[in-house]
Design a protein around this motif. Sequence first.
Motif: not given
Length: 355
Positions: A15-17, A22-24, A50-51, A66-68
């Motif tokens: 979920e975008a913070a 990004w938060m799981l 890659a996560v 962090e990332g896209a």
Amino acid sequence: MATVPRHQFVPRWWEAADDGRWMLRDGGGDVQTWLETVYSDQTLITRVDAVHADTVAGPDVDIPVEGAPTSSSTLPSLVVRMYRHAMIDDRHRVLVTTGSGYGTSLACARLGDDWVTSVDVDEQLVTTAKDRLKLCGYQPQVEVCDITGTLPGRYDRIVATVSVRPVPLTWLHALRPGGRLVTTIAGTGMILTADKNADGGATGRIEWDRAGFMQTRKGSVYEQPPGDTWKGAATDDGEEITTSRYPLLYPPDAWDVMSMVELKVPGIDYRREVDGDARTVWLLHPDGSWARATASGRLESPTVHQSGPRRLWDELERVRNRLNREGALPVYGARVTITSDGATTLTRGGWTITL
């Protein structure tokens, strides 16, 4: 949709913070909240860079990354709309894209396993989706495959919930005569449908509908604009400083405008920041071009800084000029022609562009 258990395919998501990270999320032990989210009509991001959300260990679900986004479970209504654009019928052999596996399961529920092939470039996603499909009673052909390369069969329908530019020539080779392909043009909100012709090419149109999907990728993550481009764009004065004639616009909020800009200058990365009344929009391009526009109020004309080989904000302004002058942009409803050698051309009235 009433029989396919979406919760089996997205047990956790990102979920975008507010800070851009990004938060799981996995419901946090609240089953009701988890189910309400999973069965809402929204896209759930399952992989950032890659996560993958499933692989993050530990009891703390507030682990930020962090990332896209690199994979997701598309909002259910959009999956169904893409399938409707494909005009799928009984005994159509269909190629779809894998992702979480949810869209594949819908195709299996409609057609049966034997008529569905699902592909993804990521081995982990394919393995996970296979297991979850089997758990739900579906066993279609699911393979690790770059969808822009050679495809593992011949099909009556190809439905890609990833975006491409141009339409891969291999899709024409894999389509049977009269077959239909459905996809979106990378970086735009344009849904392209086309039917294969006897000469090996295809004709169709850009639908009046809208959709946005992640682009195809060759590796585990997407390439990002060079770090020095972003470093300069963040705060430096541009080689050219002007005042825009229009209020500040974040192009992804106006899909027709963004689509026109993307057709002319493909590959722009859009970013924005809000700090009180101040709003800033950035346009970044892999060739080192950048633009930064900042405005203090909703109706204030933004100050624009631009640098690099292209003036990205000027390209945006030209599109907005055309929209004001003509009242509409020609992207949606355009005729699509794909030649047998893969050249994709869009035309509407006197406007034409080859991807």
